[in-house]
Enzyme design. Sequence first.
Site, short mmCIF file in Angstrom:
data_model
loop_
_atom_site.label_atom_id
_atom_site.label_comp_id
_atom_site.label_asym_id
_atom_site.label_seq_id
_atom_site.Cartn_x
_atom_site.Cartn_y
_atom_site.Cartn_z
N HIS A 94 0.86 -1.17 0.00
CA HIS A 94 0.00 0.00 0.00
C HIS A 94 0.90 1.23 0.00
CE1 HIS A 94 -2.95 2.90 1.56
NE2 HIS A 94 -3.87 2.06 1.12
N TYR A 95 0.40 2.36 -0.41
CA TYR A 95 1.24 3.56 -0.44
C TYR A 95 1.58 4.08 0.96
CZ TYR A 95 -3.02 6.29 0.38
OH TYR A 95 -4.17 6.79 0.91
#
EC number: 3.1.15.-
Length: 181
Positions: free
Chosen positions: A128-129
Site C-alpha cells: 500500500h502507499y
Amino acid sequence: MAQDAQNLIWIDLEMTGLDPQNDAIIEIATIVTDGQLNVLAEGPVLAIHQPESVLDRMDDWNRKQHGESGLTERVRRSTIGEAEAEHLTLGFVSEWVPPNESPICGNSICQDRRFLARCMPRLEAYFHYRNLDVSTLKILVERWAPALKEGLQKQSTHRALDDIRESIAELRYYRDTVLKI
C-alpha cells in the site's frame, strides 16, 4: 495460510550505505503479522550478492558492522542477486497479503522503501502507499515521554530479521505503554 488484507508485512534491508542512488541492498528479510502483531510467518532471509567493487565502497561504519556480524562474508558467498531476492520475497508475501493492502512496516521504513523503489520496484509496488513506521512513535516518546523509552530494550544487531523482530516488539511496547490500546 490464506491471504488476509488485515495482515501486515514487515521488511528490513541491510545496505552498504544510506544513499539509495549509489549504495546497494545486501540483505532482506520479511515477517508477516496479523493486525494484532502476532507473528504468522517469517519469510526468507537472503544475503544478496554484490561485487567486491560495491563492498569496497562501504564506509567505515558499514564495513565494521557488516564485517563483525558476518554479513559481508555471507554476501560474498551468496549466489542470490537482487532480482531473485525480489522474486522470492514477493512469493512469500503474496501468500499472506493481497497486493496493495499492507502498508510497508518497520523502523525508518522510508529508507528501505527508497532502496526498494530503485532495486526491487515490483516488491515496492506490492505494498500500500502508506507506511507503518515505528520510528514515528519512537521520536514522539523521546520528545514527549522520555522516561517511557527506558522500558524498551533493543539489541541493534543490524541483521535484517533481528531488526524486524525488534521493530514488532517495539511497536507492541508502544501500544501497551503509550497508546494503551
